[in-house]
Design an enzyme around this catalytic site. Structure first.
Site, PDB file in Angstrom:
ATOM      1  N   LEU A   1      20.262   4.038   4.383  1.00  0.00           N
ATOM      2  CA  LEU A   1      20.778   5.332   4.817  1.00  0.00           C
ATOM      3  C   LEU A   1      22.201   5.505   4.320  1.00  0.00           C
ATOM      4  O   LEU A   1      23.070   4.650   4.561  1.00  0.00           O
ATOM      5  CB  LEU A   1      20.734   5.436   6.341  1.00  0.00           C
ATOM      6  CG  LEU A   1      19.340   5.353   6.972  1.00  0.00           C
ATOM      7  CD1 LEU A   1      19.445   5.398   8.483  1.00  0.00           C
ATOM      8  CD2 LEU A   1      18.458   6.477   6.475  1.00  0.00           C
TER       9      LEU A   1
ATOM     10  N   SER B   1      12.907   1.130   6.664  1.00  0.00           N
ATOM     11  CA  SER B   1      12.121   1.898   5.696  1.00  0.00           C
ATOM     12  C   SER B   1      12.950   2.391   4.520  1.00  0.00           C
ATOM     13  O   SER B   1      12.425   3.044   3.629  1.00  0.00           O
ATOM     14  CB  SER B   1      11.464   3.101   6.393  1.00  0.00           C
ATOM     15  OG  SER B   1      12.452   3.975   6.898  1.00  0.00           O
TER      16      SER B   1
ATOM     17  N   ASP C   1       8.905   3.057  17.740  1.00  0.00           N
ATOM     18  CA  ASP C   1      10.172   2.394  17.399  1.00  0.00           C
ATOM     19  C   ASP C   1      11.271   2.885  18.329  1.00  0.00           C
ATOM     20  O   ASP C   1      12.372   3.228  17.898  1.00  0.00           O
ATOM     21  CB  ASP C   1      10.532   2.667  15.935  1.00  0.00           C
ATOM     22  CG  ASP C   1      11.659   1.771  15.439  1.00  0.00           C
ATOM     23  OD1 ASP C   1      11.907   0.725  16.075  1.00  0.00           O
ATOM     24  OD2 ASP C   1      12.305   2.111  14.435  1.00  0.00           O
TER      25      ASP C   1
END
Length: 880
Positions: free
Chosen positions: A517, A514, A635
């Site tokens: 990071l 998504s 997830d």
């Protein structure tokens, strides 16, 4: 050999030093003994010529060296790097400091000094500052450090120091800063700390201290910061702490404190007060609400109760954050004159109408409040029966969400013949519809049974789940504007850039599905993780769904959310900010590289692995059973299980979380009629959002902990399923020795720990049942992991397993409800168990259950851990 080489280096450096002694500036007198001592220190620590050039004058040219009148007074090697040779055998080798008799400051923070603190360090009488933070130190603190009576600052934080604090620390009368946090210290806090009258900062957090908080700490009138969080302290908060008038920070969170909070009215300068995650009870003192400087009040996850005081006359404290969640406060919400940055009142029993201040910058979930369903940032309240029961138990009246109570007489409806006739007609219509529906169900059941006898039943829909669904939770409707300004901090784009080094590649942690990071650090030194979301390549509403999740849900097992940056020059990028987890995730921490330069890996011990399993189960149990409606993670894998500095679990990857699909009653009917959507493959062909899906994925995580095989939980390909089939045959309820064939070879375990490993393997297999309906609930999984020996020991399981269907109230029986008893399978000796299980796992279930084979009875001389029963219990075979 290495020592001989170091000796030669010291000798040649010393000669070289003498040859170039004339290069020192004129007029600078430098002690010959101190020159030699610095050369020894340079060699023993393996410092580079870049920082300490051998030709230069140490007082003028060496980084971190400060001299007065030709004598060394301060040494700072913080963050230095060793030479290649020095990094091969790093040691706590600083013996040369004994010859620097005027030394008053030694700072080696973030420089590896593996080993024990030498006892002779207590002989440096002139030392005022000793900073050994993050130096990889192990072993106990030598009592001789109590002889450093001139010491002002002592920092030993973030090491592996063990044992108790020496009572001799009470002699450090000049000490101002004492930081022992993030170690493995045990025992009580010494009462001698009451003698440290000049102490301004005391940080002993993240250790294993027990016992009570010494009341003598209340005599440290200079104290400004007191942090005793993340320990095992018991008893109550001593009232003497209220005498610390200079105190600014008080953190007693995550202990086992009980009793009431004293008034603490003398803390006039207190700005931050946190006692979350304890067992404190009683009402909250009025004094806490009336402290004019208070910016952070966190009393969440306790047993506080009572009515909040009316504090409308309190001086404003702009930007304050108050967290009163997960307690038992009740009554109407008070009038508040503060301008809060955020106010968390969730998980209590407040009733009445919602005040204006709570509509935009407060979390009020799971209370008993009226008319909040229209608020976009509010999830469901508690049920009517739960609220009524709470108030009734305390002899209080409940407003029943503003509706008339059941005990109050309702106005009688007017009766006439027409209404009676309408009722009769309506009843006839409903009866006819019900009869037709019943006939339809019977016809469908008849068709289903006929197809089953003909062998045409679609069984493939019940095979284990596929990869995590890419279908998102439902995004906010078009035109809906969500206000997340009160959720965490609103960071500026410049703050994000500065924290991440303008998104330097060196700070990139990983490419998430998504967003990317990045590791970062704020101006105050707080470590963070920034998720950079490109709304062009990612799902545009993903970040809104995640923000909405954090606005409604709060739990200690979820990754701490710190804030966001939603407004910047580039509208295509959004940023979410989380607290940094020092130990990464389970996939990177199960096997960690040693601190040395070799390529060997250090495996997590079993106690830590079990702790991680329990922590992850707690987080998932919260989502499944404490949220209404139940939430599905979707997830669950090793990379989603984040670990803080004490290997406590924080669930991450929360962007896929959504409410569980469908109604439970409807699901049972669907399974009965064998509609294709009843499996974990939804109508769209992707796994549906069900708690059973999370359980299946969690079973793979447990197998990863047992076997040490990386990547199990992240893969669903054919080879991984083949590996699962080959591994599960070694997990039997009645044969402990079988599991040794799959246990991670790097684990060092004794007989008792092997039983715990065996129990976790059994729980994993139960989670991996191919039928979603026969997997245990997460709350039962949590109970099993918390009591692993009760899973496998005879007195708790011999009868419960066989009576699982008639004993659903027992977590043990519910767990083993996924193991099916075969009526004609005799017990087999341990030597033949593997072959028998192989034969069993290859069977395919048809319309009737056939024999799964049998073996000879008898004793093959195996250990007593092999259980003898007339019937063996096997899991259902994977269906083709």
């Amino acid at each position: 050999m290495v020592q001989q080489q170091q000796g030669r280096v010291i000798f040649f450096c010393f000669v070289f030093f003498l040859l170039f002694d004339s290069t020192f500036e004129q007029g600078v007198s430098f002690s010959f003994a101190e020159k030699f001592a610095l050369l020894q220190l340079r060699s023993s620590l393996g410092l580079r010529a870049k920082e300490w050039p051998v030709k230069g004058n140490p007082c003028l040219d060496w980084t971190g060296i400060l001299c007065e009148n030709g004598r060394v007074t301060k040494i700072n090697i913080s963050g230095f790097k060793r030479t290649r040779l020095g990094s091969q055998t790093p040691q706590f080798s600083i013996d040369a400091l004994q010859n620097l008799t005027f030394l008053d400051s030694f700072n080696a923070s973030n420089f590896a000094l593996p080993g024990n603190i030498p006892e002779w360090l207590g002989n440096l009488a002139s030392l005022k500052v000793l900073d050994l933070k993050s130096c990889s130190i192990i072993g106990p603190i030598p009592p001789t450090l109590g002889n450093l009576t001139s010491l002002v600052t002592l920092n030993l934080s973030n090491n592996g120091i063990t044992g108790q604090i020496p009572s001799s620390f009470g002699q450090l009368s000049h000490l101002s800063t004492l930081d022992l946090s993030k170690n493995k210290l045990v025992g009580p806090i010494p009462a001698s700390f009451g003698s440290l009258q000049n102490l301004t900062l005391l940080d002993m957090s993240s250790n294993f201290f027990n016992g009570a908080i010494p009341p003598d700490i209340g005599t440290l009138l200079q104290l400004k910061s007191l942090n005793l969080s993340d320990n095992s302290l018991i008893s109550s908060i001593p009232a003497q702490l209220g005498n610390l008038s200079n105190l600014v920070d008080l953190d007693l969170s995550s202990n086992s404190l009980t009793g009431v909070v004293p008034e603490l009215g003398g803390l006039r300068n207190l700005q931050r007060f946190t006692v979350e995650n304890n067992g404190l009870s009683g009402s909250l003192p009025d004094a806490l609400w009336s402290m004019p400087q208070l910016q952070l009040l966190d009393v969440s996850a306790n047993n506080f109760t009572g009515i909040l005081p009316n504090v409308s006359s309190v001086v404003n404290a702009t930007g304050a954050v108050f967290n009163l969640s997960q307690n038992m406060f009740y009554g109407n919400l008070p009038s508040l004159n503060r301008r809060f940055s955020f106010l968390d009142l969730s998980g209590n029993y407040f009733e009445g109408k919602l005040p204006d201040y709570a509509r935009s910058n407060a979390s009020i979930n799971s209370n008993c409040l009226q008319n909040v369903s229209s608020q976009r940032n509010v999830s469901s309240q508690r049920s009517r029966s739960e609220c009524a029961s709470f108030y009734s138990e305390r002899g209080l009246s409940f407003d029943n969400f503003g509706e008339p109570n059941a005990t109050e007489p309702l106005p009688a409806p007017k009766s006439n013949k027409k209404s009676h006739r309408n009722v009769i007609i309506l009843a006839a219509v409903l009866g006819s519809v019900g009869l037709i529906a019943l006939l339809l169900i019977c016809i469908l059941l008849l068709i289903f049974c006929t197809r089953k006898r003909g062998g045409t039943t679609q069984r493939a829909t019940e095979v284990g789940p596929g990869p995590a669904s890419s279908s998102p939770p439902p995004p906010p409707g078009p035109g809906v504007s969500l206000n997340f300004s009160s959720l965490g901090d609103a960071f500026t784009y410049q703050q994000i850039l500065q924290a991440t080094g303008e998104f330097n590649d060196a700070n990139l942690m990983k490419h998430g599905h998504s967003g990317d990071l990045f590791r970062g650090i704020l101006e105050g030194g707080t470590l963070i993780v920034v998720k950079r979301i490109d709304v062009n390549s990612a799902r545009k509403e993903a970040y809104l769904s995640e923000l909405d999740f954090f606005s409604k849900v709060s739990h200690s097992r979820l990754v701490p959310f710190m804030g966001h940056c939603l407004d910047n020059e580039n509208e295509n990028e959004k940023f979410l900010v989380y607290k940094y987890m020092p130990n990464g995730d389970l996939s990177s921490s199960l096997f960690r590289k040693n601190n040395s330069d070799d390529d060997s890996l250090q495996s997590l011990d079993w106690i830590t692995r079990l702790k991680i399993a329990i922590g992850a189960a707690e987080g998932l149990s919260y989502l499944h059973h404490e949220c209404n409606p139940p939430l599905v993670h979707r997830d669950v894998q090793a990379s989603s299980i984040l670990l803080d500095d004490k290997f406590e679990v924080r669930l991450g990857s929360l962007n896929e979380v959504c409410a569980q699909e469908g109604d439970s009653h409807q699901n049972r009917i669907s399974r009965l009629l064998r509609f294709p959507q009843t499996s974990e493959q939804g109508a769209s062909g992707t796994p549906s959002a069900t708690c059973a899906y999370d359980v299946y994925c969690f079973g793979k995580v447990l197998l990863e902990l047992v076997t040490g095989k990386l990547g199990i939980s992240a893969s669903n390909d054919a080879s991984m399923k083949e590996w699962l089939d080959g591994t599960l045959k070694y997990i039997s309820i009645y044969d402990k020795e079988l599991v040794t064939n799959i246990v991670d070879p790097s684990l060092i375990i004794d007989e008792d720990l092997l039983e715990e490993v065996w129990a976790m393997a059994i729980v994993a297999r139960s989670c991996l049942n191919p039928k979603p309906s026969r997997r245990p609930l997460m709350r039962y999984i949590l109970k099993a992991l918390e009591n692993p020996l009760k899973v496998v020991r005879e007195e708790h399981t011999s009868s419960a397993r066989l009576r699982a269907t008639s004993s659903r109230s027992s977590w043990n029986a519910a767990l083993f409800g996924s193991w099916r008893s075969s009526s004609d399978v005799a017990a087999v000796p341990a030597a033949a168990a593997v072959n028998k299980l192989e034969a069993t796992s290859s069977l395919k279930q048809s319309g009737t259950t056939g024999s799964q084979g049998s073996g000879p009875n008898g004793d093959n001389g195996h250990s007593s851990s092999t259980r003898r029963h007339s019937k063996e219990i096997f899991p259902e075979p994977h269906e083709e």
